[in-house]
Design a protein around this motif. Structure first.
Motif, mmCIF file in Angstrom:
data_model
loop_
_atom_site.group_PDB
_atom_site.id
_atom_site.type_symbol
_atom_site.label_atom_id
_atom_site.label_comp_id
_atom_site.label_asym_id
_atom_site.label_seq_id
_atom_site.Cartn_x
_atom_site.Cartn_y
_atom_site.Cartn_z
ATOM 1 N N GLU A 80 43.028 37.204 37.745
ATOM 2 C CA GLU A 80 43.196 38.305 37.439
ATOM 3 C C GLU A 80 41.806 38.892 37.035
ATOM 4 N N THR A 81 41.617 40.227 36.994
ATOM 5 C CA THR A 81 40.391 41.016 36.593
ATOM 6 C C THR A 81 39.077 40.407 37.016
ATOM 7 N N ILE A 82 39.373 40.316 38.504
ATOM 8 C CA ILE A 82 38.033 40.089 39.397
ATOM 9 C C ILE A 82 37.539 41.281 39.944
ATOM 10 N N SER A 83 36.269 41.174 40.069
ATOM 11 C CA SER A 83 35.288 42.376 40.538
ATOM 12 C C SER A 83 34.716 42.079 41.836
ATOM 13 N N GLY B 111 37.483 54.317 40.709
ATOM 14 C CA GLY B 111 38.302 53.714 42.088
ATOM 15 C C GLY B 111 37.826 52.504 42.549
ATOM 16 N N ARG B 112 36.611 52.006 42.298
ATOM 17 C CA ARG B 112 36.166 50.677 42.686
ATOM 18 C C ARG B 112 36.082 49.537 41.789
ATOM 19 N N THR B 113 35.962 48.412 42.275
ATOM 20 C CA THR B 113 35.589 47.372 41.175
ATOM 21 C C THR B 113 34.233 47.500 40.789
ATOM 22 N N MET B 114 33.745 46.887 39.701
ATOM 23 C CA MET B 114 32.470 46.856 39.365
ATOM 24 C C MET B 114 31.369 46.614 40.317
ATOM 25 N N ALA C 277 46.333 44.914 41.475
ATOM 26 C CA ALA C 277 45.186 45.375 40.806
ATOM 27 C C ALA C 277 45.822 45.265 39.238
ATOM 28 N N ASN C 278 44.956 44.981 38.406
ATOM 29 C CA ASN C 278 45.407 44.858 36.927
ATOM 30 C C ASN C 278 44.078 45.504 36.082
ATOM 31 N N CYS C 279 44.277 46.145 34.958
ATOM 32 C CA CYS C 279 43.472 46.543 33.778
ATOM 33 C C CYS C 279 42.728 47.595 34.341
ATOM 34 N N GLY C 280 41.466 47.900 34.575
ATOM 35 C CA GLY C 280 40.962 48.940 34.854
ATOM 36 C C GLY C 280 40.812 50.018 33.966
ATOM 37 N N GLY D 103 46.723 37.089 43.273
ATOM 38 C CA GLY D 103 45.293 37.644 42.731
ATOM 39 C C GLY D 103 45.094 38.817 42.663
ATOM 40 N N THR D 104 44.717 39.510 41.341
ATOM 41 C CA THR D 104 44.293 40.831 41.253
ATOM 42 C C THR D 104 42.926 41.211 41.105
ATOM 43 N N MET D 105 42.556 42.266 41.235
ATOM 44 C CA MET D 105 41.174 42.731 40.873
ATOM 45 C C MET D 105 41.197 43.752 40.068
ATOM 46 N N SER D 106 40.177 44.427 39.160
ATOM 47 C CA SER D 106 40.162 45.436 38.475
ATOM 48 C C SER D 106 39.389 46.679 38.900
#
Length: 337
Positions: free
Chosen positions: A151-154, A183-186, A210-213, A175-178
């Protein structure tokens, strides 16, 4: 090989995941800067309380207290040699709660980012990242986790390294990304790009999302981006309970249980099948989310205007897929709160 998460999903259609880790532990007395993972051995009763709070509120899946249990992040506290141990104990405590729940509950081993930037932009090699993820995943498996939960991967490079780490450990994973940068990851990844990346991985996750953000509205717009690609695997939505605000020196999330109940139903309508909360989400939120998912019928996919009307405005005009979203410079990974 059977997969307990997918088996339960096939049985129920939609699963409720858990809420925040950091927010709940801060309310129990965790100090800012203190590694929550140390509480697995130093305050196990509080970790059991955290887990039971989610299960008693109706979660079908709950995450272990192991988000930062990798050698890189633990090195900041001179505990890099405890990554396997702290991961294992987090899962052992979770297994105790799941096995006495009186119903089927999935233990998901939380795996967060390393906190380092991978080559060629940064100094972390692919091999080193894989080994860190492998060590954490192996500890979670040894402790009895049913699945790994990245989780919380960029960065896509880090996501791929984690996929290899889970494969080496022989642990199924999701697996999720933030998506927190217009609208994009970091690191600049869009929802569409993630959906395509996931399908191309050799050891692909059983579910992704997706998570967090930022807020719940932004996360649902991202989920719509996933579902538009018609993915082969289930979508995860784990949004924050409102927008973070500083109140008297502390971060406060303004999302009410009623708002999160609406978010949960809309997430299902957007195409998510595994739905939970992230930062700021407490058992009271989860209870209302559980009730809403059980009592409200599934509806049509909402329009963007319906999302903002129900959950509040987006933090940016762009969802990141039109090429106009800014890409921020890389920074250290943050903790799931």
């Amino acid at each position: 090989m059977t997969n307990p998460l997918l088996d339960l999903l096939a049985e129920k259609g939609v699963l409720l995941a858990d809420g925040a880790t950091g927010t709940n532990l801060f309310n129990m007395g965790l100090e800012s800067g203190e590694p929550p993972e140390f509480w697995n051995t130093d305050a196990p009763d509080k970790i059991l309380t955290l887990y039971r709070g989610a299960v008693n509120a109706g979660s079908d899946v709950f995450l272990t207290n192991s988000f930062g249990a990798n050698a890189s992040r633990l090195k900041l506290h001179k505990a890099q040699n405890r990554a396997h141990e702290l991961s294992r104990v987090s899962a052992e405590l979770a297994r105790e709660v799941a096995d006495t729940a009186g119903r089927k509950v999935i233990v998901a081993g939380s795996v967060g980012p390393t906190g380092e930037i991978m080559e060629p932009v940064g100094g972390l090699s692919h091999a080193s990242a894989v080994e860190m993820f492998h060590e954490t995943a192996d500890g979670l498996k040894a402790g009895g986790a049913d699945i790994g939960w990245l989780e919380t991967i960029s960065a896509p490079e880090e996501y791929r390294a984690a996929a290899e780490g889970f494969a080496l450990a022989g642990l199924p994973w999701v697996g999720t990304m933030s998506f927190d940068t217009a609208g994009r990851t970091m690191m600049g990844m869009t929802s569409a790009a993630m959906a395509e990346m996931v399908e191309g991985l050799e050891n692909a996750p059983d579910a992704f999302g997706a998570n967090c953000g930022t807020g719940a509205s932004d996360l649902l717009r991202t989920v719509l981006g996933f579902s538009a690609k018609e993915p082969k695997r289930p979508i995860i939505a784990k949004g924050n309970a409102g927008i973070p605000k500083y109140v008297e020196g502390h971060i406060h999330y303004d999302g009410t249980p009623e708002l999160m109940a609406t978010y949960a139903v809309m997430a299902r309508n957007c195409g998510a099948q595994i739905i939970g909360g992230c930062c700021g989400t407490m058992p009271a939120h989860l209870e209302r989310m559980r009730d809403a998912l059980d009592s409200r019928p599934k509806g049509e996919k909402p329009e963007l205007e319906q999302i903002t009307s129900a959950l509040g405005p987006f933090s940016s005009e762009s969802d990141g897929t039109d090429g106009n979203a800014p890409v921020r410079a890389a920074r250290k990974g943050r903790r799931r709160s």
